[in-house]
Design an enzyme around this catalytic site. Sequence first.
Site, mmCIF file in Angstrom:
data_model
loop_
_atom_site.group_PDB
_atom_site.id
_atom_site.type_symbol
_atom_site.label_atom_id
_atom_site.label_comp_id
_atom_site.label_asym_id
_atom_site.label_seq_id
_atom_site.Cartn_x
_atom_site.Cartn_y
_atom_site.Cartn_z
ATOM 1 N N TYR B 439 -27.027 4.051 66.042
ATOM 2 C CA TYR B 439 -28.260 3.299 66.285
ATOM 3 C C TYR B 439 -28.528 3.054 67.769
ATOM 4 C CZ TYR B 439 -25.615 -1.257 65.598
ATOM 5 O OH TYR B 439 -24.766 -2.309 65.636
ATOM 6 N N GLU B 440 -29.713 2.615 68.058
ATOM 7 C CA GLU B 440 -30.171 2.401 69.436
ATOM 8 C C GLU B 440 -30.155 3.720 70.226
ATOM 9 O OE1 GLU B 440 -31.181 -0.861 69.626
ATOM 10 O OE2 GLU B 440 -32.251 -0.048 71.343
ATOM 11 N N GLY B 441 -30.491 4.812 69.541
ATOM 12 C CA GLY B 441 -30.422 6.151 70.134
ATOM 13 C C GLY B 441 -29.064 6.754 69.853
ATOM 14 N N GLN B 446 -28.281 9.869 73.769
ATOM 15 C CA GLN B 446 -27.788 9.303 75.040
ATOM 16 C C GLN B 446 -27.399 10.426 76.007
ATOM 17 O OE1 GLN B 446 -28.014 6.013 75.425
ATOM 18 N NE2 GLN B 446 -28.652 5.871 73.286
#
Lengths: 589, 589
Positions: B439-441, B446
């Site tokens: 999650y969060e990319g 990344q």
Amino acid sequence: MATYKSPVQDMEFVLNEIINVGSLTEIEKFEDATEDIITGVLDEAAKQIDNTIGVLNESGDAEGASLNNGEVTTPEGFKEAYASYAESGWIGLDKDIEFDGQGLPYVLATAVTDMLSGANAAFSLYPGLSNGAYEALKAHGTQAQKETYMSHLSLGDWSGTMCLTEPGAGSDLGQVRTKAVPQEDGSYLIEGNKIFITAGEHDLTDNIIHLVLARTPGAPEGIRGISMFVVPKFLINEDGSLGERNAAECANIEEKMGIHGSSTCVMNFTDAKGYLVGELNKGIQNMFVMMNAARLMVGLQGLGVAERATQNAITYAKERKQGRPLTRKAESSFDSDTIIVHPDVRRMLFTMKALTEGCRMMAYDTAKHVDLSENHPDEAVRNASKARVDLMTPVCKAFITDVGVEVSGLGVQVYGGHGYIKEHGMEQNMRDSKIFCIYEGTNGIQAMDLVGRKLSMNDGQLPIDFFAEVKSELASASAEMAFVTQPLTSALSALEEVTAWLIKSKEEDLNDSAAAAVDYLQMFGLVSLGYYWLRAAKVASGKEGVFYQGKLATANFFATKLLPRVHGLAPVVMSGSRCVMEPSEELIV
Amino acid sequence: MATYKSPVQDMEFVLNEIINVGSLTEIEKFEDATEDIITGVLDEAAKQIDNTIGVLNESGDAEGASLNNGEVTTPEGFKEAYASYAESGWIGLDKDIEFDGQGLPYVLATAVTDMLSGANAAFSLYPGLSNGAYEALKAHGTQAQKETYMSHLSLGDWSGTMCLTEPGAGSDLGQVRTKAVPQEDGSYLIEGNKIFITAGEHDLTDNIIHLVLARTPGAPEGIRGISMFVVPKFLINEDGSLGERNAAECANIEEKMGIHGSSTCVMNFTDAKGYLVGELNKGIQNMFVMMNAARLMVGLQGLGVAERATQNAITYAKERKQGRPLTRKAESSFDSDTIIVHPDVRRMLFTMKALTEGCRMMAYDTAKHVDLSENHPDEAVRNASKARVDLMTPVCKAFITDVGVEVSGLGVQVYGGHGYIKEHGMEQNMRDSKIFCIYEGTNGIQAMDLVGRKLSMNDGQLPIDFFAEVKSELASASAEMAFVTQPLTSALSALEEVTAWLIKSKEEDLNDSAAAAVDYLQMFGLVSLGYYWLRAAKVASGKEGVFYQGKLATANFFATKLLPRVHGLAPVVMSGSRCVMEPSEELIV
């Protein structure tokens, strides 16, 4: 929901085109194991496993095995699936004909175990554990014991367990405390607690045959005082019918990370009647006889789950739309492409394929050497194959099970958030596969077996012979194979250097090789896979069709993107153990 | 059962001796953030977190969050623990004083988040998600919006969510389909379904403030047509009191691999009343403002779980007896030694320590640069720190969360079979930590951010400046630091070569860097940790006491056994993308 389709085409490719399983027909025992028979067996096994067992993987995980008043209930559908699996003769596929087996090669049973593990790893443990009991009794049982148990284990109406671990005795079996007190009738009364007993109790078979490690009164301390006993759940009457219930009870089943469908039992033996198997105080040596097969089987469990993860990830990557290729501007169309267009998704899929298919070649070839080592008429062949099995067993067990975890993790990653939720079945693979790195000797212990025992066995001949085989394969490769031969030559050279260093290091400091063992085993596994990918590339070269082109592409990926990992490991291995062993314990907080 | 004790000594070491947090007092806003204050905050936070929240980690996992009639119940004890956590002011630690925060440095809040994640990762998400909402409103909200929401988010009586993902829009937010239809009163009616909404519904706070990405009628396609809306669960009356229930409902909570105590919600917005935040069609840019902080926070989640695994594994290895040192014959005594005598167990423990403590230095230093980038009076310092944060954010997010999974896995392995059962809490770490890679990319995204954006930002100055800092640290190291400086010099040189290759490759084929991004980020993370371990070794050198001696030993282990991994990655990165991109999709089966 995840699906599983036994990879019959790849299995046939490995069996027929890589390891030439047909050559086993030259051995009298296997003269019927022709390519036709093998194809027929694989097709039939796949049909039954995929349709009746694979479909229970997620429901079995959700439901789990449960315990009520000492009785274990397996998940819904397991009982029927097991019955028809046993009836079809799959459990006895490679068992002896005189004990109601089918007498087919072990390597064929290996392919079926690969299928079964991929279809449903938790389920696979119920028939899987019977193998060890069968082999132990075959090697060490009296004729009467053989006649009492082996056909039932082969037919699957009875199952087996291996009762080794105790709360204070895991990797260190010398600490086993279970007692076996001899009785006047020649039997023993077994008293003690065993933990982590896979399939220790369940509702799939009429009887469960426990092989128990225990100590007789006055036996020497340590592993030299341990004996093996057969302890049936139901005692067996003279006429072979089932008699009274023995005092071998399941006290609890463990709550685990995964393989929930498999019952992992705490077993209490409270003066249970047992019978010595083999010689007194030789229990550990007796265990070792079946260790290779058991460890190979665990490797196959890792392979099966890796295959399951890979299949589903590839399917998902071809269906799931998200983003667009780097080379296409958003403005041309706002529609998404399937995620298989993304380089990093492809990197993950190829990593999964290259590791899984590479491990399949390694595992099946090792299994074929098991067949040769036990059945070839030429003693020299038997010995050479035995040496190869000894060398490759820890590699197959540890490397493939590490691959199982790595590939399962990549499977989750390909699905993104959808991989983390239970709905798609990908997270189950991660949970199921971790145990394979632990049981049947942790992967650390496998690595110690490789560097501590196998490298020095037969005057150090085992790795020398294997490296010679790799070199011979390199030497006979054409120039167009350079995409594999160049990286493989370099990787093999690094492995040889490191191997020489390790062997020498043992003269000075045993800790050097022990501290490096896990990293060394990784190197060994990577080079082994490089060797098999070279063989696969040679076979596929010049052949038409997407299957062979896919093999060439995957070989190229492995050689380019995965094999060079060895160059990061080599300096680590040769850095010795000072940084690991010198710091006092109080510095590790 | 696993335990957790906030590693206050290590946190203070990093804050005071590695990153010199005291220098922040030179900034007016932080003049009160003296070493005394910081020590006091850490001690108090640790006491509360360890005693009231850490103890709920396993029970929260077992119970999970549950949904009944649209209401989510958090696991027993969460409500009370959250209330006292919020009352103590921890949520507002680094929030603005004018909005009832404490105005302390972000790096201090970072340490508290590290504690909270290690104590109970699932719990940490409830206060954690409020940060994003607070920052978004701070950066883009109207004064009225700020006054309505920010104090409540800071005090924690309300919490926040980020409603981005939809079934067809995950990594690709350009596919968001939720609609926002403007109303005459200036509000919007929000209609659509969001999935994977962390803390989307729960029973811990009086109100929940959803920040929702949606499209207004006629907005451009793709990411340039997405706007951000604030949608409170309960509408807010003019006087600030809670009004009627808004049509933002939790339709389901996901069954997940881990973080069971955290409610992951399917949210249905059925003409829910919302208010535009920031400019129309700038929703994605608005999100990016808070992306760095959110990604760093996820890195801290990986760090926290790694710390938890490491602590427990070390304790276990010092208590669990099994086997004996290689240098002692069994015959001398049959007693077992603790498993910390085994080289491979020590290798695992040092790997866990070196990665975890190394990541702590990297994360806290990056957090300090966040403080500098936002608050330093000198624009040049602000810009340099901003650049550093931009560079290191994807590294912190992806490298540390990968470490979380690796270290959690080692934690299970140290425990052997006991690690796989739920009783000891080690398998939970593996299950909890995998989501941080997603999650969060995702970590793949990344890595793409690092190679695709960060390497070329500011004319490619970001890596150049960082490498210069590493070189300067190398240059000032004394000869006795050679055990770190030599491997680090070699590793940095490999990283520089690879970086140059990557930048150049982008001129010819964008796929080259994309295919190599994940491996490159691994290299970058390893070299970064090498840099921080050099700094730690310098500080520890010559100092007395087991803590500093332990730091030197761990630095030595990192440099010797982990840093050389870069040399296996470098050739992989520079092999380009042909083997990944050329094969047609039909070959990937």
